[in-house]
Write a protein that holds these residues in place. Structure first.
Motif, mmCIF file in Angstrom:
data_model
loop_
_atom_site.group_PDB
_atom_site.id
_atom_site.type_symbol
_atom_site.label_atom_id
_atom_site.label_comp_id
_atom_site.label_asym_id
_atom_site.label_seq_id
_atom_site.Cartn_x
_atom_site.Cartn_y
_atom_site.Cartn_z
ATOM 1 N N HIS A 187 0.833 -1.192 0.000
ATOM 2 C CA HIS A 187 0.000 0.000 0.000
ATOM 3 C C HIS A 187 0.876 1.253 0.000
ATOM 4 N N ILE A 188 0.343 2.297 -0.593
ATOM 5 C CA ILE A 188 1.074 3.561 -0.643
ATOM 6 C C ILE A 188 0.945 4.238 0.713
ATOM 7 N N HIS A 189 2.055 4.581 1.309
ATOM 8 C CA HIS A 189 2.064 5.242 2.609
ATOM 9 C C HIS A 189 1.979 6.756 2.379
ATOM 10 N N TRP A 190 0.739 7.239 2.314
ATOM 11 C CA TRP A 190 0.538 8.648 2.004
ATOM 12 C C TRP A 190 1.083 9.544 3.112
ATOM 13 N N PHE A 191 0.963 9.112 4.369
ATOM 14 C CA PHE A 191 1.457 9.941 5.463
ATOM 15 C C PHE A 191 2.976 10.120 5.356
ATOM 16 N N SER A 192 3.686 9.063 5.001
ATOM 17 C CA SER A 192 5.138 9.162 4.849
ATOM 18 C C SER A 192 5.511 10.082 3.689
ATOM 19 N N LEU A 193 4.758 9.981 2.601
ATOM 20 C CA LEU A 193 5.024 10.866 1.470
ATOM 21 C C LEU A 193 4.777 12.321 1.851
ATOM 22 N N PHE A 194 3.666 12.582 2.560
ATOM 23 C CA PHE A 194 3.372 13.955 2.978
ATOM 24 C C PHE A 194 4.423 14.470 3.956
ATOM 25 N N ASN A 195 4.859 13.586 4.861
ATOM 26 C CA ASN A 195 5.888 13.988 5.815
ATOM 27 C C ASN A 195 7.189 14.336 5.110
ATOM 28 N N SER A 196 7.576 13.517 4.122
ATOM 29 C CA SER A 196 8.803 13.810 3.374
ATOM 30 C C SER A 196 8.663 15.097 2.572
ATOM 31 N N PHE A 197 7.479 15.308 1.994
ATOM 32 C CA PHE A 197 7.253 16.521 1.214
ATOM 33 C C PHE A 197 7.360 17.769 2.089
ATOM 34 N N MET A 198 6.766 17.723 3.276
ATOM 35 C CA MET A 198 6.845 18.869 4.175
ATOM 36 C C MET A 198 8.273 19.093 4.671
ATOM 37 N N MET A 199 9.022 18.014 4.869
ATOM 38 C CA MET A 199 10.416 18.152 5.274
ATOM 39 C C MET A 199 11.238 18.846 4.189
ATOM 40 N N VAL A 200 10.968 18.497 2.936
ATOM 41 C CA VAL A 200 11.670 19.147 1.829
ATOM 42 C C VAL A 200 11.323 20.630 1.768
ATOM 43 N N LEU A 201 10.047 20.950 1.943
ATOM 44 C CA LEU A 201 9.650 22.354 1.949
ATOM 45 C C LEU A 201 10.322 23.124 3.089
ATOM 46 N N PHE A 202 10.395 22.512 4.265
ATOM 47 C CA PHE A 202 11.036 23.172 5.399
ATOM 48 C C PHE A 202 12.514 23.441 5.119
ATOM 49 N N LEU A 203 13.212 22.455 4.566
ATOM 50 C CA LEU A 203 14.629 22.642 4.260
ATOM 51 C C LEU A 203 14.829 23.691 3.181
ATOM 52 N N MET A 204 13.953 23.705 2.182
ATOM 53 C CA MET A 204 14.062 24.729 1.146
ATOM 54 C C MET A 204 13.839 26.124 1.731
ATOM 55 N N GLY A 205 12.839 26.257 2.623
ATOM 56 C CA GLY A 205 12.616 27.555 3.263
ATOM 57 C C GLY A 205 13.785 27.983 4.127
ATOM 58 N N LEU A 206 14.399 27.019 4.816
ATOM 59 C CA LEU A 206 15.550 27.341 5.654
ATOM 60 C C LEU A 206 16.725 27.830 4.818
ATOM 61 N N VAL A 207 16.987 27.156 3.708
ATOM 62 C CA VAL A 207 18.077 27.584 2.824
ATOM 63 C C VAL A 207 17.780 28.955 2.231
ATOM 64 N N ALA A 208 16.523 29.176 1.824
ATOM 65 C CA ALA A 208 16.159 30.480 1.261
ATOM 66 C C ALA A 208 16.335 31.584 2.294
ATOM 67 N N LEU A 209 15.963 31.311 3.553
ATOM 68 C CA LEU A 209 16.131 32.321 4.608
ATOM 69 C C LEU A 209 17.604 32.673 4.827
ATOM 70 N N ILE A 210 18.456 31.648 4.832
ATOM 71 C CA ILE A 210 19.893 31.898 4.996
ATOM 72 C C ILE A 210 20.436 32.717 3.841
ATOM 73 N N LEU A 211 20.010 32.404 2.621
ATOM 74 C CA LEU A 211 20.484 33.160 1.464
ATOM 75 C C LEU A 211 20.013 34.610 1.519
ATOM 76 N N VAL A 212 18.762 34.813 1.912
ATOM 77 C CA VAL A 212 18.244 36.183 1.976
ATOM 78 C C VAL A 212 19.002 36.995 3.013
ATOM 79 N N ARG A 213 19.241 36.427 4.187
ATOM 80 C CA ARG A 213 19.973 37.146 5.233
ATOM 81 C C ARG A 213 21.416 37.426 4.815
#
Length: 491
Positions: free
Chosen positions: A237-263
């Motif tokens: 079965h497709i583990h949708w919760f795991s996929l959503f968790n990984s997707f949100m983790m990627v978004l968080f890391l992208m936002g963190l990198v963008a914040l560091i670059l902006v500062r």
């Protein structure tokens, strides 16, 4: 009007012939008593599927029926025994060289029947050694009935009891269980009889028997390949919760990198704005859009005096900080011709991969790729030929962009750049095919040297060459011309 009448008659005749065509292995429909072709593919070690030899390279005997070579006219090519099937380009590229087994198989007979044969002469030492090697290395053979593959072991190393030395034995009896639903073959199973093991010795004659058992089934034709798929894998079965968790983790890391670059880059942006006069400067320093004073690296108010000319106007914007890397990013490579060809080939391989993936995903529309031998190879060749226009366009546009940057717009170098784009186009056309041909030539030579069935015949190589010359090369040339005349820039 006469031509239209002839055309209508031809269409009617073609439709009539299509409706009355006999059942065969291509439409997978049979009537009771129809002949069903039974093919042999290869025999080889179980641990190394890539090492395959012709089935009758082992001293198996020919089935004693109407296809036996002794019952054919001398010099005629009418016999089906060990006759090469008309295989497609994709089948040859996939290593599928099917030959007729010589068995006479009838569709859905009323009772099971057996075909047998006996070695025409006692086994020689060389023939016994072949069977011994097959038993020691656990060789198995592969057969096809109505495009359904079956496998069976040639023999095994065993002993009669624990006190007997282990010796090579060969299976001499096998049963082919064929399940059918109305006019279609659904499933094929091959069972070797363990009581038929015969010890391999030079000087003995072997009697081989193949029993054909037909059983009715209620399974659907579309599900006949399900048994060959990895059921534990496809039932996960497709583990949708795991996929959503990984997707949100990627978004968080992208936002963190963008914040560091902006500062990090905020001060550089402010400095460029001051240099261009976009930010008002006062005697007390500079302020950002929020009205707060901007600070330098030491935490002190940013001094705007050095950025102002003696005449009172702002200085021209100079490169500083991260903006200095643009000289490396937009610098023309040293080997521009070769790099353009490599870049174009890379984009072609990306488009090729996406095309094959889309073709596989669209399996329910045109047929699943695992059901037809060589269909994946056909898709790869087709997508490669069509994607040649992408490689030509990318190579031509990139060469045009960086040849202009390298020449700096000087008229004296225009003629040199114009004479090099043909070289870039030529490299784009031949770079990847040359690499593939070199590797395949080595592998093909090894396969022919060892006598395996996994070699590509010369006629197939010639067909692929014509596809490359008349389809891939013209599309690459068209793409290069389009890229050369395209409007490209660094923006």
């Amino acid at each position: 009007m006469k031509s239209l009448g002839r055309l209508g008659a031809g269409i009617a005749l073609a439709v009539t012939g299509f409706v009355s065509v006999n059942a065969d292995e291509y439409n997978h429909r049979y009537s009771q008593g129809d002949k069903v072709n039974f093919y042999v593919h290869k025999v080889g070690p179980y641990a190394n599927p890539q090492e395959g030899y012709a089935y009758y390279s082992l001293p198996f005997c020919a089935p004693d029926n109407e296809h036996h070579p002794s019952k054919q006219n001398p010099g005629s090519n009418e016999g089906l025994f060990n006759k090469l099937r008309s295989n497609s380009i994709g089948e040859y590229l996939g290593g599928h060289t099917l030959r007729h087994s010589g068995h006479s198989v009838q569709y859905a007979p009323k009772a099971p029947y057996t075909e047998s044969c006996t070695s025409p002469s006692p086994l020689t030492k060389e023939e016994a050694d072949k069977f011994t090697t097959a038993a020691k290395d656990q060789w198995l053979y592969q057969m096809y009935l109505d495009d359904l593959p079956v496998w069976g072991m040639v023999g095994e190393m065993t002993s009669v009891d624990e006190s007997t030395i282990i010796s090579p034995y060969v299976y001499t009896r096998r049963t082919l269980v064929i399940q059918y639903n109305k006019d279609r073959i659904i499933e094929v199973d091959l069972v070797s009889d363990p009581t038929s093991l015969v010890e391999i010795k030079a000087g003995i004659k072997l009697n081989f028997q193949t029993k054909f058992v037909w059983e009715p089934s209620t399974k659907e034709f579309r599900s006949r390949f399900d048994k060959y798929l990895d059921k534990p894998f496809f039932k996960h079965h497709i583990h949708w919760f795991s996929l959503f968790n990984s997707f949100m983790m990627v978004l968080f890391l992208m936002g963190l990198v963008a914040l560091i670059l902006v500062r990090t880059l905020r001060k550089d942006y402010a400095r460029y704005a001051l240099g261009s006069g976009d930010v008002e400067d006062t005697d007390a320093g500079a302020y950002d859009e929020n009205g707060e004073p901007m600070l330098d690296e030491n935490g002190k108010p940013l001094d705007t005096e050095p950025l102002v000319k003696s005449s009172g106007g702002p200085l021209a914007n100079e490169d500083a900080g991260w903006k200095q890397v643009h000289g490396d990013v937009f610098r023309a490579p040293t080997l521009l011709t070769v790099f353009s060809a490599i870049l174009g080939t890379g984009w072609q391989l990306i488009v090729l991969t996406l095309g094959v993936i889309l073709f596989a995903v669209a399996g329910p529309i045109h047929g699943e790729i695992h059901e037809d031998r060589g269909e994946m190879q056909h898709a790869i060749i087709f997508c490669y030929c069509l994607s040649s226009i992408v490689s030509g366009y990318v190579s031509g546009s990139y060469f045009k962009l960086y040849s202009a940057a390298k020449s700096g717009g000087r008229a004296g170098t225009a003629k040199g750049s114009d004479s090099k784009w043909q070289a870039a186009m030529f490299l784009t056309v031949v770079l990847f095919p040359t690499l593939v041909v070199g590797i395949l030539s080595i592998l093909n030579t090894i396969a022919l040297t060892y006598g395996t069935v996994n070699y590509i015949p010369f006629l197939v190589i010639l067909k692929v060459f014509f596809l490359w010359v008349f389809v891939s090369v013209p599309l690459c040339i068209v793409g290069t011309l389009a890229g050369r005349h395209a409007k490209v820039g660094f923006g």
